[in-house]
Design a protein around this motif. Sequence first.
Motif, PDB file in Angstrom:
ATOM      1  N   LYS A 108      29.150  74.579  -2.184  1.00 13.75           N
ATOM      2  CA  LYS A 108      30.180  75.482  -2.677  1.00 13.75           C
ATOM      3  C   LYS A 108      31.424  74.698  -3.082  1.00 13.75           C
ATOM      4  O   LYS A 108      31.877  73.818  -2.360  1.00 13.75           O
ATOM      5  CB  LYS A 108      30.535  76.500  -1.597  1.00 13.75           C
ATOM      6  N   ALA A 109      31.962  75.010  -4.251  1.00 11.87           N
ATOM      7  CA  ALA A 109      33.184  74.362  -4.704  1.00 11.87           C
ATOM      8  C   ALA A 109      34.367  74.836  -3.879  1.00 11.87           C
ATOM      9  O   ALA A 109      34.492  76.029  -3.561  1.00 11.87           O
ATOM     10  CB  ALA A 109      33.414  74.658  -6.191  1.00 11.87           C
ATOM     11  N   ARG A 110      35.233  73.879  -3.507  1.00 14.01           N
ATOM     12  CA  ARG A 110      36.408  74.185  -2.694  1.00 14.01           C
ATOM     13  C   ARG A 110      37.646  73.578  -3.338  1.00 14.01           C
ATOM     14  O   ARG A 110      37.538  72.620  -4.110  1.00 14.01           O
ATOM     15  CB  ARG A 110      36.251  73.624  -1.278  1.00 14.01           C
ATOM     16  N   PRO A 111      38.818  74.075  -3.009  1.00  7.86           N
ATOM     17  CA  PRO A 111      40.043  73.412  -3.489  1.00  7.86           C
ATOM     18  C   PRO A 111      40.084  71.965  -3.016  1.00  7.86           C
ATOM     19  O   PRO A 111      39.650  71.647  -1.905  1.00  7.86           O
ATOM     20  CB  PRO A 111      41.164  74.244  -2.859  1.00  7.86           C
ATOM     21  N   ILE A 112      40.590  71.092  -3.864  1.00  6.08           N
ATOM     22  CA  ILE A 112      40.531  69.661  -3.558  1.00  6.08           C
ATOM     23  C   ILE A 112      41.299  69.322  -2.290  1.00  6.08           C
ATOM     24  O   ILE A 112      40.960  68.377  -1.565  1.00  6.08           O
ATOM     25  CB  ILE A 112      41.068  68.849  -4.756  1.00  6.08           C
ATOM     26  N   GLY A 113      42.323  70.112  -1.974  1.00  2.82           N
ATOM     27  CA  GLY A 113      43.079  69.854  -0.753  1.00  2.82           C
ATOM     28  C   GLY A 113      42.318  70.157   0.520  1.00  2.82           C
ATOM     29  O   GLY A 113      42.715  69.721   1.602  1.00  2.82           O
ATOM     30  N   GLU A 114      41.220  70.933   0.431  1.00  2.00           N
ATOM     31  CA  GLU A 114      40.435  71.288   1.607  1.00  2.00           C
ATOM     32  C   GLU A 114      39.241  70.367   1.823  1.00  2.00           C
ATOM     33  O   GLU A 114      38.509  70.522   2.800  1.00  2.00           O
ATOM     34  CB  GLU A 114      39.935  72.726   1.479  1.00  2.00           C
TER      35      GLU A 114
END
Length: 476
Positions: free
Chosen positions: A63-69
């Motif tokens: 699953k794609a996540r925000p890069i900060g996570e």
Amino acid sequence: MSDLSSTVLVVAKTARPIFRCAECGHEVAKWFGRCPECQAWGSIEERGTASVTRVVAGAPTSKARPIGEVDIESARALSTGVSEFDRVLGGGLVPGAVVLLAGEPGVGKSTLLLETAHRWAEEHGRCLYVTGEESAGQVRLRAERTGNLHAEMYLAAESELSALLGQVDQVKPSMLIVDSIQTMSTVSVEGVPGGVTQVRTVASGLIAMAKERGLPVVLVGHVTKDGSVAGPRVLEHLVDVVLQFEGDRHSSLRLLRGIKNRYGAADEVGCFELRDDGIACVPDPSGLFLTRREKAVEGTCVTVIVEGKRPMLGEVQALVAKTNLPAPRRAVSGLDSARISMALAVLEKRGKVNLFQKDVFTATVGGMRLVEPAADLAVVLAVASAEREIALPADLVVLGEVGLAGEIRRVNGVGKRLSEAARLGFKKALVPPDHGPLPDGVRALVANDLVSALEVLGLNRKRSSGKGGEDKSEDD
């Protein structure tokens, strides 16, 4: 519209011929006389037909996540225990990274990796060394001679990819070393070991395994006659880091040079000394590239180059001798021959130094390779010193790029370069204008162009061999 949760569907359409380069494996839609990837002539061959396919959307693997996570702790570099190796890698080996180490036969690649495996086993645990060129007994003898034996170092002699992967499943190492990629093969594709297809397939399998398990892998690669990495060019694109191990057979100095690095600077250099009992890091290599003399000698000049973040002093030597040949020789060692030709033309045209019917030999000391423009002024002044038979001051360093109009241009990092020169006892520096602040103990000699640089150092007059030692102008 297709369901995104469905599996990937591949639909075949029409067939078309395949044209593939025999040198690098690059595929093109039609025949070319010259490969657009590796520029090799006559290497494009037709290799059967292929079907043009269409791929529909399928289920994502993650699953794609925000890069900060995104978690970065699993991608922290781990030190190999060899400081100069860590410098070139950018701090150490990143889990899942694939490193390609290339170099000429006998330069010391296996010795360096045995030292790395030993230090890694001491700090991080089990390490697997797979050799396809030697027997396990031969590697054990070399490891015993260099003092690189450890209980967590595992050794296997394999040349087949499936057997290598089986060794990884059985040993479960924290680092894998494969020596070398050209000796490995797989039965899943045709071709001899070391061929384009075999190398590409084996490398792809090892890279996929490294990424899946987070296992750092170091691959040893051969080089061609011109010193470039052997095998398909796509191999350098697939791996994360490409390193070149260089050195003269007649010298103990070895340089580890970064060519590609996804995790750090790609222009760092590590220095090693090859000994009878192994290999050792050289944290302060500047003294290796200088000649210590009691008095100054004409035809020599010292400059400072920057390799990555490391400033290093290098000495340029020149010899000018009369010749009766219709075409005087221009011999170069350790320098860029094309750049030297331009520098000599500028010296003769702008500096009025006569090189007609004279052989010019230029070289570096200690096997150093000087290709940085900051060394231009040092080369020019070394040649002028040799032709005028006037020695430059022994405590002088020279920095500057020489243009075709004879101007001297500023170089980057002047302060860092001169700080290294001051540490080694140099008191004067010939620099271009706008050089910035200088370190304590260094006096600046500023020159705007080549003519003023020759005047500052007294190289605008040729020393006479007549009585009284009077100077004689070139125009007299």
